[in-house]
Design an enzyme around this catalytic site. Structure first.
Site, PDB file in Angstrom:
ATOM      1  CE1 TYR A   1      22.919   1.538 -27.279  1.00 40.79           C
ATOM      2  CE2 TYR A   1      21.779   3.010 -25.798  1.00 40.79           C
ATOM      3  CZ  TYR A   1      22.138   1.736 -26.180  1.00 40.79           C
ATOM      4  OH  TYR A   1      21.685   0.664 -25.447  1.00 40.79           O
TER       5      TYR A   1
ATOM      6  CE  LYS B   1      34.133  -7.197 -20.236  1.00 36.03           C
ATOM      7  NZ  LYS B   1      33.906  -8.236 -19.217  1.00 36.03           N
TER       8      LYS B   1
ATOM      9  CG  ASP C   1      31.702  -8.868 -16.805  1.00 38.73           C
ATOM     10  OD1 ASP C   1      32.163  -7.812 -16.324  1.00 38.73           O
ATOM     11  OD2 ASP C   1      32.430  -9.795 -17.200  1.00 38.73           O
TER      12      ASP C   1
ATOM     13  CG  ASP D   1      19.412   1.378 -22.647  1.00 32.64           C
ATOM     14  OD1 ASP D   1      18.399   1.407 -21.931  1.00 32.64           O
ATOM     15  OD2 ASP D   1      19.365   1.263 -23.895  1.00 32.64           O
TER      16      ASP D   1
ATOM     17  CG  ASP E   1      15.509  -1.056 -18.523  1.00 34.47           C
ATOM     18  OD1 ASP E   1      15.302   0.127 -18.165  1.00 34.47           O
ATOM     19  OD2 ASP E   1      15.043  -1.554 -19.563  1.00 34.47           O
TER      20      ASP E   1
END
Ligand code: NAD
Length: 359
Positions: A142, A193, A225, A249, A253
């Site tokens: 970001y 990852k 993942d 992020d 959630d």
């Protein structure tokens, strides 16, 4: 008598309603344990745009910096959606995080046994879940450069974002995770990852290195993942999850939704001298001003403030216990209503939690 200064930034929509109840709870704790919580209210987000033309004034920022902690409601709403990105209400949050040096976002996802039915997952899968997701907040995809969209000679466009982390950025978030785990069940899952992204291969190496100082904590690594899958398959395996900004992020959630109710989930942003505490939900303009919002996420954010900024663990536990007790007694706001339970408004939910604390 110990004294703490708290900047109260209610914001927009349901912000003032839910924050009002959280401040009531704070006062009740102050009275019970003889602690002085000095609160100062100021405008942020859309409310600040309406009065000053910008979402975060220098005065508000100064107040936040000079306080011991910040309590925030939520910002934004349809009224300000047409504005330029640079002065949108949400800009205030990004600026506050940056100026206060808040690089760690803590989001607990805990299942209350009486609300286990609210989840979309099977009861036996989610019962007993108690996860803390720690998201790196000021680096990664970001914020990395180069970023942007450029026109190509053939008339098409090319978009770029860059995932960047330095050793020190990873070290400090890893330390937060291990420190938090020490106060919990002593297990950290670092999510990356590393099989594809070099940046997160560095992430993994640095986390392993920091772990040498925390041999009492169990550390494991998981690809993002797989983590997304495991959160739904067997969420009970997790205690603390630590991960980079964008992965965090998304995963926070996902973890939040295990509980089934957005109105119940608090958060803390830490890193600098002043921590910021807020519910994970937004300003819920659709229910603003109706006295039906659930104030529990904000009330639990106050509990996090007591625990993480003021080291008042017993007082924080008292708030959490009071919330659990009122739920066990059958009080529900609209968003978590169940058959046979007593539906109350935002104010009354605040009142019954205060009564529970005073008991
Ligand atoms: P939202 O979280 O505000 O609302 C989503 C849904 O959940 C709505 O139906 C709402 O009524 C419900 N809800 C949320 N909080 C609730 C509560 N405490 N009690 C009961 N029901 C609750 O998300 P949204 O609708 O996507 O966004 C609304 C505005 O909030 C937008 O302007 C958005 O930019 C802003 N926003 C702000 C923050 C923040 O301040 N941190 C976070 C997310 C969204």
């Amino acid at each position: 008598m110990s004294k703490y200064k708290i900047a109260v930034l209610s914001g927009d929509g349901i912000g003032p309603e839910i924050v009002g109840e959280a401040v009531k709870v704070l006062r009740a704790i102050g009275k019970k344990y003889k602690i002085c919580f000095e609160t100062k209210d100021t405008l942020v987000g859309g409310a600040s745009i309406d009065k000053y033309g910008i979402p975060l004034t220098d005065e508000t920022l100064k107040l936040a910096k000079e306080s011991d902690a910040v309590l925030l409601g939520a910002v934004g709403g349809p009224k300000w959606e047409g504005l330029d990105y640079s002065i949108r209400p949400e800009r205030a949050l990004l600026a506050l995080r940056k100026e206060l040096g808040l690089f760690a976002n803590l989001r607990p996802a805990k299942i209350y046994p009486v609300l286990a039915d609210a989840s979309t997952l099977k009861k036996e899968v989610i019962e007993g879940v108690d996860i803390m997701v720690i998201r790196e907040l000021t680096g990664g995809l970001y914020f990395g450069t180069p970023k942007g969209v450029e026109k190509l000679p053939d008339g098409t466009e090319r978009g770029v974002n860059t995932m960047v982390y330095t050793t020190s950025e990873i070290e400090r978030i890893a330390r937060v995770a291990f420190d938090v785990a020490r106060k919990r069940r002593k297990k950290v899952t670092s999510v990356d990852k590393a099989n594809v992204l070099e940046t997160t291969e560095l992430w993994r190496r640095v986390v392993i290195n920091v772990h040498k100082d925390y041999q009492d904590i169990e550390l494991n690594h998981m690809y993002v993942d797989n983590c997304a899958m495991q959160l739904v398959r067997n969420p009970k395996q997790f205690d603390v999850i630590v991960t980079e900004n964008m992965f965090g992020d998304i995963l926070s959630d996902e973890a939040a939704m295990l509980t089934g109710s957005i109105g119940m989930l608090p958060s803390a942003s830490l890193g600098g001298k002043v921590g910021m505490y807020e519910p994970i939900h937004g300003s819920a303009p659709d229910i603003a001003g109706k006295d039906i919002a659930n104030p529990i996420a904000t009330i639990l954010s106050v509990a996090m403030m007591l625990k993480f900024s003021f080291n008042l663990g017993k007082e924080a536990d008292d708030i959490e216990k009071a919330v659990e007790n009122v739920l066990n007694k059958g009080f529900r706001t609209q968003d978590i209503k169940q058959e046979g339970m007593k539906v109350v408004g935002c104010r009354e939910m605040g009142n019954v939690i205060v009564e529970e604390i005073e008991r």
